[in-house]
Write a protein that holds these residues in place. Structure first.
Motif, mmCIF file in Angstrom:
data_model
loop_
_atom_site.group_PDB
_atom_site.id
_atom_site.type_symbol
_atom_site.label_atom_id
_atom_site.label_comp_id
_atom_site.label_asym_id
_atom_site.label_seq_id
_atom_site.Cartn_x
_atom_site.Cartn_y
_atom_site.Cartn_z
ATOM 1 N N GLY A 101 4.457 7.645 -11.835
ATOM 2 C CA GLY A 101 3.744 7.170 -10.659
ATOM 3 C C GLY A 101 2.376 7.808 -10.559
ATOM 4 O O GLY A 101 2.208 8.984 -10.900
ATOM 5 N N ILE A 102 1.380 7.044 -10.108
ATOM 6 C CA ILE A 102 0.035 7.577 -9.866
ATOM 7 C C ILE A 102 -0.513 6.960 -8.586
ATOM 8 O O ILE A 102 -0.281 5.800 -8.289
ATOM 9 N N ALA A 103 -1.233 7.790 -7.832
ATOM 10 C CA ALA A 103 -1.852 7.326 -6.584
ATOM 11 C C ALA A 103 -2.932 8.317 -6.189
ATOM 12 O O ALA A 103 -2.939 9.472 -6.642
ATOM 13 N N TRP A 104 -3.829 7.869 -5.299
ATOM 14 C CA TRP A 104 -4.968 8.688 -4.887
ATOM 15 C C TRP A 104 -4.994 8.840 -3.373
ATOM 16 O O TRP A 104 -4.728 7.881 -2.631
ATOM 17 N N ALA A 105 -5.343 10.028 -2.919
ATOM 18 C CA ALA A 105 -5.600 10.260 -1.503
ATOM 19 C C ALA A 105 -7.016 9.793 -1.175
ATOM 20 O O ALA A 105 -7.833 9.525 -2.065
ATOM 21 N N ALA A 106 -7.322 9.721 0.121
ATOM 22 C CA ALA A 106 -8.629 9.227 0.554
ATOM 23 C C ALA A 106 -9.772 10.103 0.047
ATOM 24 O O ALA A 106 -10.894 9.615 -0.137
ATOM 25 N N ASP A 107 -9.503 11.381 -0.200
ATOM 26 C CA ASP A 107 -10.558 12.278 -0.687
ATOM 27 C C ASP A 107 -10.730 12.207 -2.196
ATOM 28 O O ASP A 107 -11.530 12.953 -2.769
ATOM 29 N N GLY A 108 -9.997 11.312 -2.852
ATOM 30 C CA GLY A 108 -10.118 11.137 -4.294
ATOM 31 C C GLY A 108 -9.143 11.941 -5.119
ATOM 32 O O GLY A 108 -9.099 11.780 -6.350
ATOM 33 N N THR A 109 -8.354 12.809 -4.490
ATOM 34 C CA THR A 109 -7.362 13.578 -5.234
ATOM 35 C C THR A 109 -6.316 12.644 -5.834
ATOM 36 O O THR A 109 -5.768 11.779 -5.147
#
Length: 364
Positions: free
Chosen positions: A226-234
């Protein structure tokens, strides 16, 4: 040209291998539960969106319309506004077997990207590849255009195929690849197996990748799912461990995540430790989503959702333990909810009436 035949112009430093016994703790350490867990869980409303799917693997949204891949049938289906499903098309050449078949999907600029296992045309060998097709028509009558190869030559096997794809906030295509049973290849900077790859939408190597000319973004992975990003780009990634630890990692360009030298938190120079680790019996983390200030992790063997607050990634709480069986994917929907795939018809679960299904979580 297959990316597996492109060589990086610079080698990455690889730490010497150690026995697992000296690298991991034999006793699980419980992950703390946030003080707000009870109230947070109470605000989450779960409803069933669709039923009757066959070994579904991935969800992607084309505007407001959800598309789903089915691993063994190689079908792409769309979810209708009434909760029904209709076939958009089939991915020709997808070869199901073991954990292989039609895996991850992503949508970008009205094109559907698919990661799947296919014949390599070489004495019965297989490979994993990514293709893209135009999405034609309107919701309720969508169809697929002709395929275009984005990347091929990714090692394949009966298991450890990786397979998750997603577009990052930078507009680049990210893909997780498993070690395909060749553990040492995860530490080989010239191999595409055991990596997270970063590509342009056309399949080229971005100029700002860690190693010039190489699609490898990070290495040392066993089977990231799984891959995903937080709003800050992390960027976050979930990963199947072997027998000791499954992982949640923060992904940083050019870093080494340790497999097969280490598994889980090892505090070893040269390797990045996960932010959380769990026993595979309670986890086997697959798709993940970031929504509502939380990381939502679908777990297969653990048959539960694990929720990690972004404000305190050392903690977690759980939902739906055993209630819906195996959970394969979690995806943030355009309306801020999270859609979750069950995965009980893949040969490893215990199918119930209506399986497999899509759940919708309103995070409140």
């Amino acid at each position: 040209m297959s990316l597996s035949r492109r060589t990086a112009t610079a080698a990455l430093t690889v730490a010497a291998s150690l026995a697992f016994a000296g690298c991991v703790s034999p006793t699980p350490t419980p992950v703390p539960t946030p003080e707000s867990a009870e109230s947070d869980a109470a605000t989450i409303l779960t409803t069933v969106v669709a039923t009757g799917l066959d070994a579904p693997w991935s969800i992607a949204f084309h505007g407001e319309t959800a598309l789903v891949s089915e691993r063994d049938s190689a079908r792409i289906v769309e979810v209708t506004v009434t909760g029904g499903t209709r076939e958009v098309g089939r991915i020709d050449g997808a070869r199901a077997g073991g954990e292989g078949g039609l895996l991850g999907i992503a949508v970008h600029d009205d094109q559907l990207y698919t990661y799947f296992t296919a014949d390599a045309g070489d004495g019965g060998a297989t490979e994993n590849r990514i293709e893209r097709r135009d999405l034609r028509g309107d919701p309720g009558s969508l169809a697929l255009g002709d395929p275009e190869t984005v990347v091929d030559g990714i090692p394949a096997a009966g298991n450890h195929n990786g397979g998750r794809i997603a577009f990052g906030p930078d507009g680049m295509l990210y893909a997780t690849t498993g070690d395909a049973g060749d553990r040492e290849s995860a530490q080989d900077p010239d191999a595409l197996s055991g990596k997270i790859l970063r590509l342009t939408p056309e399949g080229g190597v971005p100029d700002d990748n860690p190693t010039p000319g190489s699609a490898v973004y990070t290495l040392g992975h066993r089977n990231p799912q799984g891959i995903a990003w937080a709003a800050d780009g992390t960027m976050y990634a979930s990963e199947f461990g072997q027998d000791t630890w499954d992982e949640l990692n923060v992904i940083v360009a050019g870093e080494n995540y340790g497999w097969p030298t280490v598994e889980g938190i090892a505090d070893r120079e040269g390797f990045v430790d996960p932010v959380q680790q769990w026993s595979p019996s309670t986890a086997s983390p697959s798709g993940i989503a970031v929504a509502g200030g939380q990381i939502v992790i679908a777990n297969l063997r653990g048959e539960r959702l694990r929720i990690v607050p972004l404000a305190d990634t050392d903690t977690a709480f759980e939902l739906h333990g055993g209630e819906y069986g195996r959970l394969r994917d979690a995806v943030a929907a355009p309306d801020g909810s999270v859609w979750v795939l069950t995965n009980n018809t893949d040969g490893r679960g215990d199918p119930r009436d209506g399986d497999d299904r899509i759940l919708r979580l309103d995070l409140g």
